[in-house]
Enzyme design. Structure first.
Site, PDB file in Angstrom:
ATOM      1  N   LYS A  41       5.289  -2.385   4.814  1.00 55.48           N
ATOM      2  CA  LYS A  41       4.471  -3.221   3.948  1.00 55.48           C
ATOM      3  C   LYS A  41       3.911  -4.426   4.697  1.00 55.48           C
ATOM      4  CE  LYS A  41       4.932  -3.556  -0.378  1.00 55.48           C
ATOM      5  NZ  LYS A  41       3.915  -2.549  -0.698  1.00 55.48           N
ATOM      6  N   GLY A  42       4.716  -5.024   5.563  1.00 56.78           N
ATOM      7  CA  GLY A  42       4.226  -6.168   6.320  1.00 56.78           C
ATOM      8  C   GLY A  42       3.107  -5.788   7.267  1.00 56.78           C
ATOM      9  N   THR A 213      -1.279  -5.485 -10.223  1.00 54.71           N
ATOM     10  CA  THR A 213      -2.144  -4.344  -9.922  1.00 54.71           C
ATOM     11  C   THR A 213      -1.776  -3.191 -10.846  1.00 54.71           C
ATOM     12  OG1 THR A 213      -0.662  -3.568  -8.153  1.00 54.71           O
ATOM     13  CG2 THR A 213      -2.452  -5.064  -7.524  1.00 54.71           C
ATOM     14  N   GLY A 215      -3.134   0.174 -10.609  1.00 56.54           N
ATOM     15  CA  GLY A 215      -3.573   1.475 -10.127  1.00 56.54           C
ATOM     16  C   GLY A 215      -5.015   1.743 -10.514  1.00 56.54           C
ATOM     17  N   THR A 242      -0.810   5.833  -0.607  1.00 54.49           N
ATOM     18  CA  THR A 242       0.101   5.094   0.269  1.00 54.49           C
ATOM     19  C   THR A 242      -0.637   3.941   0.931  1.00 54.49           C
ATOM     20  OG1 THR A 242       1.241   7.168   0.747  1.00 54.49           O
ATOM     21  CG2 THR A 242       1.742   5.292   2.163  1.00 54.49           C
ATOM     22  N   ASP A 246      -0.961  -2.612  -0.409  1.00 57.49           N
ATOM     23  CA  ASP A 246      -0.977  -3.523   0.734  1.00 57.49           C
ATOM     24  C   ASP A 246      -2.407  -3.829   1.176  1.00 57.49           C
ATOM     25  OD1 ASP A 246       1.823  -3.587   0.806  1.00 57.49           O
ATOM     26  OD2 ASP A 246       1.879  -1.754   2.000  1.00 57.49           O
ATOM     27  N   ARG A 279      -8.600   8.073   1.773  1.00 57.99           N
ATOM     28  CA  ARG A 279      -8.230   8.531   3.113  1.00 57.99           C
ATOM     29  C   ARG A 279      -6.714   8.705   3.179  1.00 57.99           C
ATOM     30  NH1 ARG A 279     -11.464   3.426   5.832  1.00 57.99           N
ATOM     31  NH2 ARG A 279     -13.552   3.985   5.110  1.00 57.99           N
TER      32      ARG A 279
END
Length: 299
Positions: A41-42, A213, A215, A242, A246, A279
């Site tokens: 995540k970072g 958020t 979706g 995925t 982020d 993507r």
């Protein structure tokens, strides 16, 4: 002048299996494809912010295994300053990810080197001090997030926290957060409210600003000042979600640092996320500033 963003967070190698339908407990299914994709995540937020136009410095750790150099190279190739990215003995973080034909995913994270980042040193704090915002998540020990938030507050730098993985948050950490960005499930876990509007009300009792958020339904923003807005998601066919959250956070932080108001910043972020979900992969899916600007200009 470019936005300056610091990210104190995780780096993971994502081990991604693509399947028609995700397996249930005890079930074995046949996948159609497997990829290794740099993530965490970072690192994802750092790459997203850099590609969206910011100068980014990354604070974290990789292992001395074969994944470590690739994770470092991914950040550097995106334009991130990796001078504060340590290499430590042992394995890098990994994430086992299953992606189904609807673009949904389930993830197991094994922290590896990330678990050793328990605080900041003087050089880390100096790197944060010159930034517009510090981005935090919870894939590092909470003590590292707390140390970063304290350093940011002392330097007058805004702190943006993604509360993932979801869990109980230390009130002392939340007191140092300027903007909280959970998804709808994390918001419900934090507040006990399934309705996003009610969850937002509860979050704003704890932080000055929050974005939930949603979706494919977009996002919901609110501030203690009374400002509130909902921005719809762009209508796209998702291939792989995925890293979409982020991407959203990285792009949102860049837009805010550049002076955009709430609605404009949210539209910039939702556009970046919409491009990313079309993507495969996490860091590999994140759009450039030029791509975001072109998409934003479309009617």
């Amino acid at each position: 002048m470019s936005a300056r963003i610091a990210v104190v967070g995780s780096t993971n190698m994502d081990l991604v299996a693509y399947v028609g339908v995700a397996p249930r407990l005890g079930e074995t299914v046949t996948g159609r494809e497997f990829r290794t994709v740099p993530g965490g995540k970072g690192a994802n937020q750092a790459v997203a912010a850099a590609r969206a136009g910011a100068e980014v410095v990354f604070v974290g750790a990789v292992g001395n295994d074969p994944f470590g150099p690739e994770l470092r190279r991914t950040l550097a190739d995106a334009g991130c300053d990796v001078s504060r990215l340590r290499t430590v003995a042992g394995p890098s973080g990994i994430a086992h990810i299953v992606v189904d034909d609807e673009g949904g995913n389930s993830i197991i994270v094994v922290p590896g080197a990330n678990a050793g980042v328990t605080g900041l040193d003087d050089a880390d704090r100096a790197a944060l001090a010159g930034c517009d915002a510090v981005l935090l998540q919870l894939e590092l020990p909470v003590s590292a997030a707390a140390a970063a938030a304290e350093a940011a507050r002392a330097a007058g730098v805004a702190t943006v926290l993604t509360p993932a993985p979801a869990g109980e948050l230390d009130p002392a950490l939340l007191d140092l957060v300027d903007l909280l960005v959970p998804n709808e499930h994390e918001a419900a876990a934090l507040t006990g409210a399934d309705d996003p509007e009610h969850a937002l009300d509860a979050l704003l009792e704890r932080v000055p600003e929050a974005v939930i958020t949603l979706g494919g339904a977009g996002c919901l923003y609110g501030a203690r000042s009374g400002a509130r807005t909902r921005v719809p998601a762009r209508s796209v066919s998702a291939v792989d979600s995925t890293g979409a959250g982020d991407t959203f956070v990285g792009a949102l932080s860049v837009a805010r640092a550049e002076g955009a108001g709430p609605e404009a910043a949210l539209r910039f972020a939702t556009t970046a996320a919409a491009l990313a979900v079309q993507r495969v992969g996490a860091s590999t899916s994140m759009p450039s500033r030029a791509e975001i600007d072109v998409e934003l200009a479309k009617p």
